[in-house]
Design an enzyme around this catalytic site. Structure first.
Site, short mmCIF file in Angstrom:
data_model
loop_
_atom_site.label_atom_id
_atom_site.label_comp_id
_atom_site.label_asym_id
_atom_site.label_seq_id
_atom_site.Cartn_x
_atom_site.Cartn_y
_atom_site.Cartn_z
N SER A 177 -64.76 -21.84 46.29
CA SER A 177 -65.77 -20.99 46.52
C SER A 177 -66.55 -21.30 48.02
O SER A 177 -66.98 -20.53 48.78
CB SER A 177 -66.75 -20.51 45.54
OG SER A 177 -67.53 -22.11 45.29
N HIS A 205 -62.65 -16.10 43.06
CA HIS A 205 -62.52 -15.63 44.17
C HIS A 205 -61.16 -15.37 44.81
O HIS A 205 -60.90 -15.08 45.77
CB HIS A 205 -63.03 -16.86 45.14
CG HIS A 205 -64.43 -17.06 45.05
ND1 HIS A 205 -65.57 -16.56 45.71
CD2 HIS A 205 -65.29 -18.10 44.08
CE1 HIS A 205 -66.71 -16.66 45.52
NE2 HIS A 205 -66.73 -17.84 44.42
N LYS A 236 -67.13 -9.83 42.14
CA LYS A 236 -66.79 -10.36 43.66
C LYS A 236 -65.95 -9.19 44.22
O LYS A 236 -66.46 -8.11 44.45
CB LYS A 236 -66.31 -11.70 43.48
CG LYS A 236 -67.24 -12.77 43.18
CD LYS A 236 -66.72 -13.88 43.13
CE LYS A 236 -67.76 -15.15 42.96
NZ LYS A 236 -68.47 -14.81 41.80
#
Length: 393
Positions: A177, A205, A236
Site C-alpha cells: 500500500s 489494493h 478502495k
C-alpha cells in the site's frame, strides 16, 4: 500527563498528525480540502466508483427497502438476502468456492489470522505488510517470522530454518500500500508447494486494479486456485466500505463458525452492501478504467523518475515519492499544496524510519491534463525550492 509529553515529542520529530476535512467534488478528481478546491491524489477510490451514480442509486434503493442499519450480527438478525448476494458475487468475481463479508479489511485480516493459525503454528510475513496483518499475527498466538520485503531467497531460508510446526502460513500484501509494488506471487507459490505451506494474500489494493478482469494478484500472474486465502476490501477500488475473505467452502464455513471479528460484529448496512454489489458488476464489465489507470501510472512514474525523484511503484495506481526524513516529506506536501495538489506526507510508523514519502494515488477520473499539472508542479518544486532534497538511490 504522559500523553502530553509524547504529543510534544511527535511535534518535535515531525510526526504529529491532524485530521483534514475532505469533500469529494462530482467525481472529477477534485476535492474540497479544508474548504479549498484541490486535485485529489490521496484517495484509494482507484476506479472512481464511490461517486458513480449507478453505485449511489443502488445504495439509496437498498436503504429505502431495508433501512439504514442491519440491527445485529450476521448470526442473529443482521443477515439478509443482499448480504448473501454480495458474497455470491464476490466468490464469482474472485473465482473461489465461497466468500464472507466482514466490516472492514482490517477485521478481515484479523479474522483470518486469528482463526486459521494459532499456538504451535508458524506465520511467515513480509516485513512491510499492512498493520492489520501485523496485528493479526500478534493476536494469533502463532510463531511469527518476518522475511525481507519481497525477498524469495530470504523467505526460503526462513522456511528451511523453521520446521516442525503443525501448520505454516505465508502471508503477504498483493500490492503493497505504501510502495505500489507487487508481491512476487509466482515464487511464493512455488516455495509454498515445496515446503507444504498455506498462502494468504491481502488483495486490498489489487482487487479491481490488477488482472485482466480486475480479480487481483492471482489473476495478474495467472495463478487461479493457487492462493488458499484471499482477502479484499470494499473500500478502495470497489468504492464502498467493508472487507471480505474468499476461498474454499470449508474455509469460509470455518471462518463463519470460529472468527470472533465476524461473530461479534453488527453486519454491514444494506446501503453499503448494495453499493458494493453494483460496483463489482461495473468492475467486471468496464476494463477501460483499469487500462486508463495503468497508462497514467506508468507515465507519472517515468516523468518523476526522469526529474530525479526516487519513485516506487509504476505498475499500480500507487506511487511513493521517497523523501527520507519526515520534515522533507512534510515540506514537499506543503509545496504541492501551493499548486493545488492534495498529497499528504506519509511518515513513521506508517512507513519505516528513513523512508518518509509522498504517496500519490491515481483515480480513473484523473485525466492527462491532471498528469501535466502534477508533473509541472514537481518540476517547479525540485528546481526552485532549495529546501527540498531528493535522496540518491
Amino acid at each position: 500527563m504522559i500523553w502530553e509529553q509524547e504529543l510534544a515529542a511527535l511535534k518535535e520529530n515531525g510526526l504529529y498528525r491532524q485530521l483534514q476535512s475532505v469533500e469529494t467534488l462530482n467525481g472529477n478528481g477534485q476535492a474540497l480540502v479544508n474548504g479549498q478546491k484541490m486535485l485529489m491524489f490521496a484517495s484509494n477510490n482507484y476506479l472512481g466508483l464511490a461517486q458513480d451514480q449507478r453505485v449511489i442509486e443502488a445504495s439509496i434503493q437498498a436503504t429505502e427497502r431495508f433501512g439504514t442499519g442491519s440491527t445485529g450480527s450476521r448470526l442473529t438478525t443482521g443477515h439478509s438476502i443482499i448480504h448473501e448476494k454480495l458474497e455470491t458475487k464476490l466468490a464469482q468475481f474472485k473465482q473461489t468456492e465461497a466468500a464472507i463479508l466482514l466490516n472492514t479489511g482490517y477485521m478481515a485480516n484479523m479474522a483470518a489470522l486469528t482463526t486459521i493459525v494459532g499456538k504451535g503454528d508458524l506465520i511467515l510475513s513480509d516485513e512491510v505488510n499492512h498493520a492489520s496483518i501485523i496485528d493479526g499475527c500478534r493476536l494469533s498466538r502463532a510463531e511469527t517470522v518476518i522475511y525481507s520485503h519481497a525477498d524469495l531467497d530470504d523467505l526460503e531460508v526462513k522456511l528451511q530454518s523453521n520446521r516442525g510446526f503443525k501448520r505454516t502460513l505465508i502471508v503477504t500484501d498483493g500490492v503493497f500500500s505504501m510502495d505500489g509494488d507487487i508481491a512476487p506471487l509466482p515464487g511464493i507459490v512455488d516455495l509454498a508447494e515445496r515446503y507444504g505451506a498455506l498462502i494468504m494474500v491481502d488483495d486490498a489494493h489489487a482487487t479491481g486494479v490488477l488482472g485482466k478482469d480486475g480479480r487481483g494478484t492471482s489473476e495478474h500472474f495467472g495463478l487461479k486456485g493457487k492462493v488458499d486465502i484471499e482477502m479484499g476490501t470494499l473500500s478502495k477500488a470497489i468504492g464502498a466500505e467493508g472487507g471480505f475473505l474468499a476461498g474454499s467452502r470449508s474455509l469460509i464455513d470455518f471462518i463463519l463458525n470460529k472468527a470472533r471479528p465476524f461473530i461479534f460484529s453488527t453486519a454491514l448496512s444494506p446501503g453499503v452492501v448494495a453499493g458494493a454489489l453494483a460496483a463489482v458488476d461495473i468492475i467486471m464489465t468496464e476494463p477501460e478504467r483499469r487500462e486508463h489507470l495503468q497508462c497514467m501510472s506508468r507515465r507519472l512514474y517515468e516523468e518523476l523518475t526522469y526529474l530525479g525523484y526516487t519513485v516506487t511503484g509504476g505498475e499500480t495506481p500507487i506511487l511513493g515519492i521517497i523523501c527520507g526524513k519526515p520534515e522533507q516529506a512534510t515540506l514537499l506536501s506543503k509545496e504541492l499544496h501551493k499548486y493545488g495538489i492534495y498529497a499528504p506526507a506519509i511518515r513513521p510508523p506508517t512507513v519505516p524510519i528513513g523512508t518518509s514519502r509522498i504517496r500519490l494515488t491515481l483515480m480513473a477520473q484523473h485525466q492527462e491534463t491532471h498528469m501535466d499539472h502534477v508533473i509541472c508542479a514537481f518540476k517547479a518544486i525540485i528546481f526552485n525550492n532549495r529546501d527540498i532534497t531528493v535522496p540518491i538511490e
